[in-house]
Design an enzyme around this catalytic site. Structure first.
Site, mmCIF file in Angstrom:
data_model
loop_
_atom_site.group_PDB
_atom_site.id
_atom_site.type_symbol
_atom_site.label_atom_id
_atom_site.label_comp_id
_atom_site.label_asym_id
_atom_site.label_seq_id
_atom_site.Cartn_x
_atom_site.Cartn_y
_atom_site.Cartn_z
ATOM 1 N N ASP A 281 0.851 -1.193 0.000
ATOM 2 C CA ASP A 281 0.000 0.000 0.000
ATOM 3 C C ASP A 281 0.887 1.244 0.000
ATOM 4 O O ASP A 281 0.547 2.275 0.585
ATOM 5 C CB ASP A 281 -0.949 0.003 1.203
ATOM 6 N N GLY A 317 -1.303 5.370 3.428
ATOM 7 C CA GLY A 317 -0.489 4.357 2.777
ATOM 8 C C GLY A 317 0.773 4.121 3.581
ATOM 9 O O GLY A 317 0.954 4.650 4.675
#
Length: 387
Positions: A281, A317
Site C-alpha cells: 500500500d 499508505g
C-alpha cells in the site's frame, strides 16, 4: 522484440530453491535454468556452442520467484494518482525491481471520472524491462464515508450498475483487475456480481459492513479483503465484522509494523495461510527521504517510518517496500521462508489467475527471480539481472 527473447541462458547453482507452488523434494541445494525469459529444464535443454549459460553460484542462499504487490499507489517519487508522466512511471517500476517486486498492480485512490479517464491510458502504457503491470487496482471510490481513510470525501460515492461503473472509469475499464469497494452500499452486491463475471476481482474494504453483509458479498463473487484490519469495523467475538471472514477467503495485509500490530498479523496468517497476501500500500515517498509528498490531491508527511496526512495522525499508505514487509512478516509470524515467500508469490499469483506463470519456479514460468539472503541480494527480471 520482447527483451526477454534476447536474454541469455543462465544456470543458477547451489541454490535453496523456494517454490511454494511445488512441494519441496529436498533440502539440498539445487539448480535452475532460465533462457529467453522463462524457466527451463536443465535436463532437456540443449545448448549450442554459441549459447553456453552464464553460471550464477547462489552460495546456498534462497532463490525465490519474483515478488508480486497487488496494492501499490506509487514509489520513488511517482504518485500514480497525481499527474504522473510516462518517465516517472517507468522510473518507479524500474526501481521496484531492486526490492524484488517484479510484478504489481498499480493502484489508484478514489478519483473523479475525468481523472480515471486521463490516468488509465497512461498507467497501462508498456514499460519494457520494468516491474510488470498485472492490471490496475482501483481503490475506491465506492466507500463507506466513515471509513474513507486517506481518501478525499468529495470523491466518495455510492455505486451504480456495471454500465455506470464503466462510464465512470472510461474505455480502459478492461485493464482493471481489482476494485475495492464497501459491500454494504446500495447497488454494491450487483456491481460485485458484474465485476466478478467480467474477471475483475471485487475486493471488500473501507467498509463498516457486518459479517453477514460480507458473507453476502462473498456469495456474489467478492474475491479479496483489502488491507485487513485497516479501514473496517474491528473484530468482536459477537460481531466479527469483515475481519471474521479472513479465515474463509483471501485477504491482503500491510506488515510494515505500522498499520497492524505483529500479533494481529500472526493471528490472521495462522487462520488462513494460503489466503494471506502481503501488500505495501506504498505511496510516492517509498524509497525517498523523509519530507512532504502527495497521495492524489492530498498532502502527506513522511517521517518516523510512516506516511500520514499532513497535520494529522491518519495513515496515508505506507512507505515500506515489499521486501521490507516480507522481512518483518517472517519475524512477526516465525513462519518458514517457504510460507512467507508464498504470501508475496504463490498466493497473489493464484488470486490473479496467474499460477504457473508467476509466483513459481516451475518450468515454463517467467524467469522473475530473487536471491534472498538476509534480504534481497540480487534480482532477475525475465532472466536478465537487474543492475
Amino acid at each position: 522484440m520482447n527483451p526477454a527473447s534476447k536474454s541469455p541462458p543462465t544456470l543458477f547453482v547451489n541454490a535453496q530453491l523456494v517454490d511454494p507452488q511445488q512441494a519441496p523434494t529436498t533440502t539440498e541445494p539445487g539448480s535452475l535454468l532460465s533462457n529467453a525469459g522463462v524457466v527451463c529444464s536443465p535436463r532437456t535443454h540443449f545448448f549450442s556452442s554459441e549459447e553456453q549459460p552464464t553460471v550464477v553460484d547462489c552460495q546456498g542462499k534462497h532463490l525465490t520467484p519474483g515478488f508480486i504487490d497487488v496494492q501499490i499507489n506509487g514509489s520513488h517519487g511517482c504518485d500514480y494518482s497525481k499527474e504522473p508522466t510516462l518517465e516517472s512511471i517507468e522510473h518507479s517500476r524500474r526501481s521496484l525491481l531492486k526490492t524484488g517486486c517484479t510484478s504489481h498492480c498499480p493502484t489508484l485512490v478514489s478519483l473523479t471520472s475525468p481523472e480515471y479517464r486521463s490516468l488509465l491510458p497512461l498507467l497501462t502504457s508498456p514499460t519494457p524491462g520494468c516491474s510488470d503491470n498485472l492490471g490496475l487496482h482501483l481503490e475506491g471510490p465506492h466507500f463507506c464515508p466513515e471509513k474513507k481513510g486517506a481518501h478525499l470525501l468529495p470523491n466518495i460515492c455510492d455505486p451504480s450498475d456495471f454500465g455506470g461503473w464503466k462510464d465512470m472509469v472510461g474505455p480502459e475499464w478492461d485493464k482493471v483487475k481489482i476494485v475495492t469497494l464497501a459491500p454494504e452500499l446500495p447497488n454494491s452486491l450487483g456491481l460485485i456480481s458484474s465485476l466478478s463475471s467480467h474477471s475483475i476481482i471485487p475486493s471488500m474494504g473501507h467498509t463498516s459492513c457486518t459479517y453477514d453483509q460480507g458473507l453476502s458479498a462473498l456469495s456474489q463473487g467478492a474475491g479479496l479483503i483489502t488491507h485487513l484490519y485497516n479501514a473496517m469495523s474491528p473484530f468482536h467475538h459477537r460481531q466479527p465484522s469483515l475481519v471474521g471472514l479472513s479465515s474463509r477467503m483471501p485477504f491482503s495485509i500491510i506488515s510494515d509494523g505500522v498499520h497492524v500490530h505483529p500479533a494481529a498479523v500472526n493471528l490472521a496468517f495462522q487462520g488462513n495461510k494460503s489466503g494471506c497476501i502481503l501488500v505495501t500500500d506504498a505511496m510516492a515517498a517509498m524509497g525517498l527521504p523523509d519530507g512532504e509528498y502527495t497521495l492524489g490531491s492530498m498532502e502527506v508527511t513522511k517521517g518516523e517510518g510512516k506516511a500520514t496526512l499532513k497535520g494529522t495522525d491518519t495513515l496515508a499508505g505506507s512507505v515500506a517496500s515489499i521486501d521490507e514487509c516480507l522481512a518483518k512478516f517472517l519475524s512477526f509470524t516465525s513462519c518458514s521462508i517457504e510460507e512467507g515467500v508464498a504470501c508475496v508469490t504463490t498466493n497473489p499469483a493464484r488470486l490473479l489467475g496467474l499460477s504457473g506463470k508467476k509466483g513459481t519456479l516451475a518450468v515454463g514460468s517467467d524467469a522473475d527471480l530473487v536471491l534472498w539472503g538476509d534480504g534481497v541480494e540480487r534480482v532477475w527480471k525475465s532472466g536478465v539481472e537487474v543492475q
